[in-house]
Write an enzyme that holds these catalytic residues in place. Structure first.
Site, short mmCIF file in Angstrom:
data_model
loop_
_atom_site.label_atom_id
_atom_site.label_comp_id
_atom_site.label_asym_id
_atom_site.label_seq_id
_atom_site.Cartn_x
_atom_site.Cartn_y
_atom_site.Cartn_z
N ASP A 176 -8.11 17.86 -14.56
CA ASP A 176 -8.37 17.08 -13.95
C ASP A 176 -8.14 16.48 -15.76
O ASP A 176 -8.40 17.67 -16.83
CB ASP A 176 -9.50 16.80 -13.64
N TYR A 212 -17.70 15.23 -14.49
CA TYR A 212 -18.23 13.62 -14.39
C TYR A 212 -18.57 13.50 -13.69
O TYR A 212 -18.70 14.53 -12.91
CB TYR A 212 -16.34 13.15 -14.65
N LYS A 225 -8.86 5.27 -18.41
CA LYS A 225 -9.23 5.92 -20.13
C LYS A 225 -7.65 6.28 -20.83
O LYS A 225 -7.19 4.42 -21.46
CB LYS A 225 -9.89 7.13 -20.00
N ARG A 247 1.01 -1.12 0.13
CA ARG A 247 -0.19 0.16 -0.05
C ARG A 247 0.53 0.99 0.20
O ARG A 247 0.94 2.20 -0.95
CB ARG A 247 -1.03 0.28 1.05
#
Ligand code: PLP
Length: 393
Positions: free
Chosen positions: A182, A110, A207, A58
């Site tokens: 973004d 979005y 994406k 992590r």
């Protein structure tokens, strides 16, 4: 501490070349050309108090570190953290804010981003101002509220509106606010927000960066090392970091990023030209069209127009359904930026979480469709769209 040197000594190659070669020849055990995937959860200490570069996946993972370095270099930032989704990247970045802080967000971002911010606003954890950021006067006015952060998304999802990045960054700087871009729709190939003054760049790597529709992921890149380290600290703290397997696939996707996005943009331009003149199509939203209100700005701050476009079909919802049903090469699915062409109906899919009033304010009508143009032959895509539009008669 987290940013290990994943590649051999830095040489004066471009970020693009370095992304193609990231991690190659770093396997000292077997000399594997393609960097091996490191699935191990944990790493031994050499001895008491003697930590190696990684201890727990992590907090840091060798496979993730390679892709983090490649993405940071592509964006021109000082460092990056790869997260498990794009939404995890957004959640992480909002932790830079204090309870009650004001944030400026795009009014047509979005749908998932809009839902998250609206829920923070409703809980009063943050005060969120949804602003049409293409309206410079409205954007300037919003800064009267002394925001601690501005999030921009340009081109916006799904209207493809273009925000002036340098202007937003300048207003943020004057006010002492953190600026976040973004950059999912453009990828660093077509748009470099750090060059225009932004502090943080964010991606849904789901994406274009991965580009093969087989992972979900995100990334946060800091312009300065201090910002990158803070983002990394928060991602580890929250547990939003990405997995080794998804990082491995993202690295594979990154190697062909430049080729893919350029070909997809070429296809999109051909598709947009075709749709623009078709009588069954009421409107085409594509920044590459000279009639698009953001065309000149897009030309200035982008080096390509990308491969996302939206259309409004004549004939209402019934026509939309008939059109979509008849298509063969556009899969009706959420997401975007993969090798395959997709079509989505934002009001019932990607932006269904927005309340209807906010949707209408953003300009997302019932007859609105978003297309993600893939790598298929452009002429095939056009003939598929053409036959579906003819079928509406
Ligand atoms: N940002 C943009 C512009 C998006 O389009 C999306 C998803 O579609 C996200 C962020 C969220 O990313 P993810 O779906 O990987 O969580």
């Amino acid at each position: 501490m987290f940013f290990i040197k994943a590649m051999p000594e830095k040489k004066p190659f471009t970020a693009l070349t370095r992304a193609v070669r990231a991690g190659i020849e770093t396997d000292t055990q077997f000399g594997a050309v393609s960097p091996p995937i490191h699935m191990s959860t944990n790493y031994t200490f050499e001895g008491l108090g003697k930590k190696r570069p990684f201890d727990y996946s992590r907090s840091g993972n060798p496979t993730r570190a390679v892709v983090e370095q490649a993405i940071a270099e592509l964006e021109g930032g000082a460092g990056a953290v790869v997260t498990c989704t794009g939404m995890a990247a957004l959640t992480t970045v909002f932790h830079l804010l204090k309870p009650g802080d004001t944030l400026i967000a795009p009014h047509d971002c979005y749908g998932g981003t809009h839902r998250l911010l609206q829920s923070y606003d409703q809980k009063a954890s943050l005060k969120v101002l949804f602003v049409d950021q293409t309206d410079k006067a409205a954007l300037k006015k919003a800064f009267d509220a002394k925001p601690a952060m501005i999030l921009i998304e340009t081109p916006s999802n799904p209207l493809l509106r273009i925000t002036d990045i340098a202007y937003a960054a300048r207003l943020a700087k004057e006010c002492g606010a953190i600026s976040v871009a973004d950059n999912t729709f453009m990828s660093p190939v077509f748009q470099r927000p750090f060059d225009l003054g932004m502090d943080i760049v964010l991606h849904s790597t789901t994406k274009y960066l991965n580009g093969h529709s087989d992972i979900v992921g995100g990334a946060l890149i800091g312009r300065t090392k201090e910002m990158a380290d803070t983002l990394y600290w928060w991602a580890n703290n929250l547990g939003t970091t990405g997995s080794a397997f998804d990082s491995f696939l993202t690295l594979r996707g990154l190697r062909t990023l430049d080729l893919r996005v350029r070909k997809q943009a070429e296809n999109a331009a051909a598709v947009a030209d075709f749709l623009y003149t078709h009588p069954a199509v009421e409107k085409v939203h594509y920044p590459g069209l000279t009639t698009h209100p953001g065309h000149d700005l897009a030309k200035r701050q982008q080096s390509g127009f990308g491969s996302m476009l939206s259309i409004e079909i004549r004939g209402g919802l019934q026509a939309v359904e008939k059109f979509v049903d008849h298509l063969s090469l556009f899969s009706l699915a959420e997401s975007l930026g993969g090798f395959e062409s997709l079509i989505a109906h934002p009001p019932s899919m990607t932006h269904a979480a927005m309340d209807p009033e906010a949707r209408l304010t953003a300009g997302i009508s019932e007859n609105f469709l978003r297309l993600s143009i893939g790598l298929e032959d452009a002429q095939d895509l056009i003939s598929d769209l053409s036959s579906s539009l003819e079928n509406l008669k």
